[in-house]
Design an enzyme around this catalytic site. Sequence first.
Site, PDB file in Angstrom:
ATOM      1  N   HIS A  82      33.571  -3.534  -4.043  1.00  0.00           N
ATOM      2  CA  HIS A  82      32.387  -3.630  -3.193  1.00  0.00           C
ATOM      3  C   HIS A  82      32.610  -4.681  -2.114  1.00  0.00           C
ATOM      4  CE1 HIS A  82      28.199  -3.745  -1.935  1.00  0.00           C
ATOM      5  NE2 HIS A  82      28.300  -5.059  -1.949  1.00  0.00           N
ATOM      6  N   ASP A 161      14.926  -3.763  -6.873  1.00  0.00           N
ATOM      7  CA  ASP A 161      15.661  -4.425  -5.788  1.00  0.00           C
ATOM      8  C   ASP A 161      15.215  -3.902  -4.436  1.00  0.00           C
ATOM      9  OD1 ASP A 161      17.883  -5.949  -4.485  1.00  0.00           O
ATOM     10  OD2 ASP A 161      18.538  -3.921  -4.023  1.00  0.00           O
ATOM     11  N   ARG A 168      11.477  -9.632   0.694  1.00  0.00           N
ATOM     12  CA  ARG A 168      12.206 -10.840   1.119  1.00  0.00           C
ATOM     13  C   ARG A 168      12.446 -10.833   2.617  1.00  0.00           C
ATOM     14  NH1 ARG A 168      17.293  -9.991  -2.050  1.00  0.00           N
ATOM     15  NH2 ARG A 168      18.077 -11.704  -0.786  1.00  0.00           N
ATOM     16  N   SER A 183      20.742  -9.133  -6.300  1.00  0.00           N
ATOM     17  CA  SER A 183      20.489  -7.887  -5.574  1.00  0.00           C
ATOM     18  C   SER A 183      21.763  -7.035  -5.507  1.00  0.00           C
ATOM     19  CB  SER A 183      19.980  -8.232  -4.165  1.00  0.00           C
ATOM     20  OG  SER A 183      20.004  -7.114  -3.323  1.00  0.00           O
ATOM     21  N   LYS A 187      22.894  -3.447  -8.088  1.00  0.00           N
ATOM     22  CA  LYS A 187      23.284  -2.123  -7.590  1.00  0.00           C
ATOM     23  C   LYS A 187      24.656  -1.713  -8.119  1.00  0.00           C
ATOM     24  CE  LYS A 187      21.909  -3.616  -3.514  1.00  0.00           C
ATOM     25  NZ  LYS A 187      21.068  -3.993  -2.400  1.00  0.00           N
TER      26      LYS A 187
HETATM   27  N1  URA Z   1      22.756  -7.275   0.533  1.00  0.00           N
HETATM   28  C1  URA Z   1      22.030  -6.877  -0.544  1.00  0.00           C
HETATM   29  O1  URA Z   1      22.254  -5.785  -1.057  1.00  0.00           O
HETATM   30  N2  URA Z   1      21.087  -7.699  -1.024  1.00  0.00           N
HETATM   31  C2  URA Z   1      20.822  -8.888  -0.472  1.00  0.00           C
HETATM   32  O2  URA Z   1      19.960  -9.581  -0.967  1.00  0.00           O
HETATM   33  C3  URA Z   1      21.573  -9.294   0.642  1.00  0.00           C
HETATM   34  C4  URA Z   1      22.539  -8.449   1.126  1.00  0.00           C
END
Ligand code: URA
Length: 432
Positions: A82, A161, A168, A183, A187
């Site tokens: 990632h 998320d 946020r 976050s 994922k």
């Molecule tokens: N990318 C994400 O997936 N989450 C975040 O909080 C910041 C960047």
Amino acid sequence: MRMVDLIAKKRDGKELTTEEINFIIEGYTNGDIPDYQMSAFAMAIYFRDMTERERADLTMAMVNSGDTIDLSAIEGVKVDKHSTGGVGDTTTLVLAPLVAALDIPVAKMSGRGLGHTGGTIDKLESIEGFHVEISKDEFVSLVNNHKIAVIGQTGNLTPADKKLYALRDVTATVNSIPLIASSIMSKKIAAGSDAIVLDVKTGAGAFMKTPEDAKELAHAMVSIGNKVGRKTMAVISDMSQPLGRAIGNSLEVQEAIDTLRGHGPADLEELCLALGRQMVYLAGKASSLEDAEEQLKEVIRNGQALDKFKEFIANQGGNPEVVDHPEKLPQAAYRIEVPAREDGVVAEIVADEIGTAAMLLGAGRATKESEIDLAVGLMLNKKIGDAVKAGESLVTIHANRENVDDVVEKIYANIRVCDHAEAPVLVHEIVT
Ligand code: URA
Ligand code: CA
């Protein structure tokens, strides 16, 4: 349990229990906890931080808020890579076949690009016929039989998320290490792989602008991954300038092919090996990182990595002839050179702005709904540290419109030439 008490507890710098964190994330996902309370809670985390245990709990609570992908039908250790996002980042296109050529299963779920960063699926779709709309069963069987497949995003992964990230964004709480790390990791964990290699970018084109911030984020994510039972490593890499030379979908496919042949840009090749050796090592296929790197170099030398790329393209409906005949990839109508205006050394190529220049041509999406042009983009003929003579081409624009004055202007504004400069360090640090 009352949300107001939990907000107060975090506000006062105390550690929340697993049950308390689960209560908050469940309540927020199903709508029992309103946005205003969650905003206050996010701000409390922003100022008070979270312990490593709390961060792991928050991550798992978000994983459990929605669907998770079960890859247990795929044999072997599934390793995912990632990147925190960059410009002209062609590493996935190279690494997927490269690692699969060593019999390591690559079961990749990918997305489309937005803004100045590209998406792997868009890039692959520049290959005629290639598609990622395959069934879950087909995906599993392709990976078991060929070690490699890419599927588009499926299922309702980490809804907590999605909701929290949007909140946020409008409450000035994006820039918090525990919130960013949980976050991203939620994922990745929901996507089902056994091990995770993270490429944390730093510089103008990255989310984390300094190596120090990138290092802190990398440590936070590696800690979460390992705490929840997914072997995790990270590389901190430079994104002050775009990676490699190509920015744009079919141009990056061509660049990936060159790299799999062993003739890619030096920085792209170096980063692919740095990430690839961690993937091979975590998959349990090498006794050391050095051994892993040797194996990767060998499948580039003997052509197996390139053959794997052809196999992968054919399996998903694409025309594998593009590998030997890149002219079969979408081609732009115009090629326009951007000459240097003075002698010197390239000192700066501002990654995000150059990514935006490529987007102006149609290579990227300004909004989620934008159509992209797979043929267009930029080729950097010089990178930071390269000497240049006045009149020599800095960049070749591949465009489908004749007038590209806006793009040329943006390129000149974001490539600086001076008397002396050195190439930036590409791999800052390895975090294990
Ligand atoms: N990318 C994400 O997936 N989450 C975040 O909080 C910041 C960047
Ligand atoms: Ca590139």
